[in-house]
Scaffold this motif. Sequence first.
Motif, PDB file in Angstrom:
ATOM      1  N   LEU A  24      -5.349  -7.694   1.023  1.00 23.00           N
ATOM      2  CA  LEU A  24      -5.277  -7.211  -0.352  1.00 23.00           C
ATOM      3  C   LEU A  24      -5.712  -8.265  -1.359  1.00 23.00           C
ATOM      4  O   LEU A  24      -6.193  -7.917  -2.437  1.00 23.00           O
ATOM      5  CB  LEU A  24      -3.870  -6.699  -0.667  1.00 23.00           C
ATOM      6  CG  LEU A  24      -3.423  -5.477   0.136  1.00 23.00           C
ATOM      7  CD1 LEU A  24      -2.054  -5.003  -0.337  1.00 23.00           C
ATOM      8  CD2 LEU A  24      -4.442  -4.357   0.069  1.00 23.00           C
ATOM      9  N   HIS A  28      -7.154  -3.137   6.920  1.00 18.65           N
ATOM     10  CA  HIS A  28      -6.484  -1.917   6.478  1.00 18.65           C
ATOM     11  C   HIS A  28      -7.567  -0.845   6.361  1.00 18.65           C
ATOM     12  O   HIS A  28      -8.613  -1.083   5.764  1.00 18.65           O
ATOM     13  CB  HIS A  28      -5.838  -2.104   5.100  1.00 18.65           C
ATOM     14  CG  HIS A  28      -4.710  -3.075   5.082  1.00 18.65           C
ATOM     15  ND1 HIS A  28      -3.488  -2.814   5.664  1.00 18.65           N
ATOM     16  CD2 HIS A  28      -4.610  -4.307   4.542  1.00 18.65           C
ATOM     17  CE1 HIS A  28      -2.691  -3.837   5.477  1.00 18.65           C
ATOM     18  NE2 HIS A  28      -3.344  -4.768   4.803  1.00 18.65           N
ATOM     19  N   LEU A  31      -8.251   2.665   4.672  1.00 23.31           N
ATOM     20  CA  LEU A  31      -7.768   3.618   3.684  1.00 23.31           C
ATOM     21  C   LEU A  31      -8.608   4.880   3.791  1.00 23.31           C
ATOM     22  O   LEU A  31      -9.840   4.811   3.771  1.00 23.31           O
ATOM     23  CB  LEU A  31      -7.860   3.032   2.271  1.00 23.31           C
ATOM     24  CG  LEU A  31      -6.776   2.022   1.891  1.00 23.31           C
ATOM     25  CD1 LEU A  31      -6.898   0.731   2.662  1.00 23.31           C
ATOM     26  CD2 LEU A  31      -6.821   1.750   0.404  1.00 23.31           C
ATOM     27  N   LEU A  87       0.831  -1.215   0.000  1.00 19.84           N
ATOM     28  CA  LEU A  87       0.000   0.000   0.000  1.00 19.84           C
ATOM     29  C   LEU A  87       0.863   1.263   0.000  1.00 19.84           C
ATOM     30  O   LEU A  87       0.576   2.216  -0.720  1.00 19.84           O
ATOM     31  CB  LEU A  87      -0.948   0.003   1.201  1.00 19.84           C
ATOM     32  CG  LEU A  87      -2.109  -0.980   1.125  1.00 19.84           C
ATOM     33  CD1 LEU A  87      -2.845  -1.035   2.461  1.00 19.84           C
ATOM     34  CD2 LEU A  87      -3.058  -0.618  -0.009  1.00 19.84           C
TER      35      LEU A  87
END
Length: 145
Positions: free
Chosen positions: A120, A81, A83, A32
Amino acid sequence: MAEAKTQITAVDPADFLAAVEPERKREEAGVLDELFRKITGEEPKMWGPSIIGYGQYRTTYDSGREVHWLRSGFSPRKAKHSLYLMGGYCDAEAGERRDALLAKLGKYKTGKSCLYINKLADVDMDVLEDLLRNDWAAMARKYPE
């Protein structure tokens, strides 16, 4: 006026990333980071203890509240995660593009201006890249430097 709790710190993002656990999360955080650097052209800064931010902006809301915040970024949280993608909320065109991309992204959840990804492998990385580019461009239009 009270300052926001989350401010830029002197912590080196590389040191923070090196300490992310577990290993898979650390490896994905590195991916990332590379993606955000490629898209933004910015060197990351740590915002608070766990957010890696790329670029920054200042604005004043209609209420008079002044905000200093990252343009884009992420946090490799333990479960997911996170974002930080505010650009899709800047204008209708960016929002429509965001929604079309999200429909093709894969497995994710959203919050107010966050995109949550468990791992991911759950998402199409090309679509994620397009999503980040759309977000970055919208922020640049709304908050030119």
